[in-house]
Design an enzyme around this catalytic site. Sequence first.
Site, mmCIF file in Angstrom:
data_model
loop_
_atom_site.group_PDB
_atom_site.id
_atom_site.type_symbol
_atom_site.label_atom_id
_atom_site.label_comp_id
_atom_site.label_asym_id
_atom_site.label_seq_id
_atom_site.Cartn_x
_atom_site.Cartn_y
_atom_site.Cartn_z
ATOM 1 N N LYS A 228 -3.326 -0.875 -8.459
ATOM 2 C CA LYS A 228 -2.499 -1.444 -7.393
ATOM 3 C C LYS A 228 -1.118 -0.787 -7.426
ATOM 4 C CE LYS A 228 -0.213 -5.784 -5.952
ATOM 5 N NZ LYS A 228 -0.149 -7.257 -6.080
ATOM 6 N N LYS A 240 8.462 -14.286 -0.275
ATOM 7 C CA LYS A 240 8.610 -14.922 -1.582
ATOM 8 C C LYS A 240 9.979 -15.590 -1.712
ATOM 9 C CE LYS A 240 5.726 -11.739 -4.322
ATOM 10 N NZ LYS A 240 4.742 -12.710 -4.824
ATOM 11 N N ASP A 251 5.313 -4.330 -9.196
ATOM 12 C CA ASP A 251 4.022 -4.599 -8.568
ATOM 13 C C ASP A 251 3.162 -3.330 -8.404
ATOM 14 O OD1 ASP A 251 2.407 -6.706 -7.873
ATOM 15 O OD2 ASP A 251 2.993 -6.726 -5.763
ATOM 16 N N ASP A 310 1.206 -12.538 1.362
ATOM 17 C CA ASP A 310 1.610 -12.265 -0.018
ATOM 18 C C ASP A 310 0.406 -11.950 -0.906
ATOM 19 O OD1 ASP A 310 3.324 -11.922 -2.105
ATOM 20 O OD2 ASP A 310 3.754 -14.059 -2.412
ATOM 21 N N GLU A 312 -1.382 -9.401 -0.800
ATOM 22 C CA GLU A 312 -1.530 -8.052 -0.261
ATOM 23 C C GLU A 312 -2.262 -7.110 -1.207
ATOM 24 O OE1 GLU A 312 1.036 -9.000 -1.946
ATOM 25 O OE2 GLU A 312 1.172 -7.327 -3.351
ATOM 26 N N ARG A 314 -4.911 -7.480 -3.136
ATOM 27 C CA ARG A 314 -6.369 -7.461 -2.992
ATOM 28 C C ARG A 314 -6.780 -6.746 -1.704
ATOM 29 N NH1 ARG A 314 -6.661 -13.905 -3.122
ATOM 30 N NH2 ARG A 314 -4.882 -13.495 -4.472
HETATM 31 N N1 BES Z 1 2.193 -9.363 -6.956
HETATM 32 C C1 BES Z 1 1.859 -10.719 -6.750
HETATM 33 C C2 BES Z 1 1.327 -11.398 -7.994
HETATM 34 C C3 BES Z 1 2.267 -11.572 -9.134
HETATM 35 C C4 BES Z 1 3.311 -12.471 -9.050
HETATM 36 C C5 BES Z 1 2.037 -10.909 -10.303
HETATM 37 C C6 BES Z 1 4.139 -12.644 -10.119
HETATM 38 C C7 BES Z 1 2.849 -11.090 -11.391
HETATM 39 C C8 BES Z 1 3.919 -11.965 -11.285
HETATM 40 C C9 BES Z 1 0.792 -10.853 -5.676
HETATM 41 O O1 BES Z 1 0.841 -9.919 -4.669
HETATM 42 C C10 BES Z 1 0.960 -12.206 -5.080
HETATM 43 O O2 BES Z 1 1.972 -12.422 -4.467
HETATM 44 N N2 BES Z 1 -0.009 -13.090 -5.281
HETATM 45 C C11 BES Z 1 0.066 -14.398 -4.771
HETATM 46 C C12 BES Z 1 -1.289 -14.736 -4.173
HETATM 47 C C13 BES Z 1 -1.305 -15.994 -3.378
HETATM 48 C C14 BES Z 1 -0.497 -15.817 -2.095
HETATM 49 C C15 BES Z 1 -2.724 -16.349 -3.079
HETATM 50 C C16 BES Z 1 0.394 -15.349 -5.917
HETATM 51 O O3 BES Z 1 -0.121 -15.146 -7.025
HETATM 52 O O4 BES Z 1 1.192 -16.258 -5.708
HETATM 53 ZN ZN ZN Z 2 1.743 -8.112 -5.108
HETATM 54 MN MN MN Z 3 2.136 -10.558 -3.053
#
Ligand code: BES
Ligand code: ZN
Ligand code: MN
Length: 459
Positions: A228, A240, A251, A310, A312, A314
């Site tokens: 990623k 966020k 990220d 958010d 994104e 996946r």
């Molecule tokens: N990059 C983030 C996940 C993340 C957040 C990794 C903090 C490490 C630390 C990812 O893109 C994300 O925002 N995931 C969301 C998914 C949700 C919207 C289903 C999450 O984990 O809140």
């Molecule tokens: Zn992310």
């Molecule tokens: Mn995200």
Amino acid sequence: MHPAFVPRGSATPIPVWFVGTDTYAQVRAQLGAGARRFAESARLEPKPGQFLLLPGEDGALCGVLFGLEPGDKSEKDRLLPGRLPGLLPAGAYRFANAPHDTRLAALAFALGSHKFTRYRKAEPGGARLELPDGVDGAELSRIAEGVIFARDLINTPANDLGPAELAEAAQALATRHGAAFNVIVGDDLLQQNFPLIHAVGHASPRAPRLIDIAWGDPAAPKITLVGKGVCFDTGGLDIKSDAGMLNMKKDMGGAACVLAAAHMIMDAKLGVRLRVLIPAVENAISGDAFRPLDVYKSRKGLTVEIGNTDAEGRLVLADALALADEEAPELIADLATLTGAARVALGPELPPFYTTDDALALDLARHARAEQDPVWRMPLWRPYESMLDSKTADINNVGGPHAGSITAALFLNRFVGAAKAWAHFDIFAWTPSAKPGRPDGGECQVARALYALLKERYG
Ligand code: BES
Ligand code: ZN
Ligand code: MN
């Protein structure tokens, strides 16, 4: 060879004695009389991380005592000697007796010697380690170099590391190892059928791209690593919070870690045909941003409804995984800072991984333990697939409030099928508070374990 190491016999190194409550008396008996008296009067307690510089008869530094946990190596922090470069005066040193794991201790010494100095110069420490007997300096150096490469990439802020700069770093690595490099940029992603990578990256003036590196004998077993590469994740229109966004320069940690693994694999010339795929994007906000409830037809043909912009990672991985799967490789491994839920479940140091291949899971767990590059298997729990149901499309990109790391893995799994094996690692790629050999900041996770596994299978 890594600059933290000096070749055997090239200097007169100062001995470092590892001591625990179980071995201290025996080590003390081996010291010269002056050093022994000094250690006794200093009342060193041989606890983990405690240390003492020892004077010789002439008052010059003649040895170092460094505390370790007593007992054998299992479950110990075998990277503890990574603290040494930060403690020792400049000069050459050698291990006078064996730490818990000599190879990992020497690796930790190299990893503990490095600082991220792009924006603020640091005084170089200047402590060097004579390679211990039986340790392969070239092998340790390639591992250390890979790890440091990943850390520096992760630590580089997004203003200096966008999709283009990430692609440049990947290209430099490819060129160094004689690998083929290709990149599909901007609207060409639509032409060549990568709709999800295009959609996620479209809002940013820094165009999205798919990085593609290929190396090795085309007839050798095909191994494909997917990382990623979200250079910054604002969350998109589902923006966020300030706290949630703060660390999102990391990220692209999955991309950094697959490049680290690729460096190790190519440098060691493992008998594989390696492919590295990195969807590199910035999840930004503008009038061109993709929106909640937009529907896209993915490369694989599945239609995806956007439940949350958010989620994104996946999305961009889905198109990259679909491409990886088209040549039915022996193994696809993807690494991604995919969910906050993974951190809630296992914390920053223990990335969960998912696979349906039990033999692969056992091998991964074994190498992860041997390398102290830990991972923990979690279930691809099929009954939760229904959490990803969409009313209008084949699948939704989010799965609701529960089991967030599992539903993300189940989402990715829908885009793989022909590969002989697949493993997904939901990594953190960050050390929140420094540990020996692991300064706070960007961290290379999984790459060393994965490399060890591939070396065993194809070395
Ligand atoms: N990059 C983030 C996940 C993340 C957040 C990794 C903090 C490490 C630390 C990812 O893109 C994300 O925002 N995931 C969301 C998914 C949700 C919207 C289903 C999450 O984990 O809140
Ligand atoms: Zn992310
Ligand atoms: Mn995200």
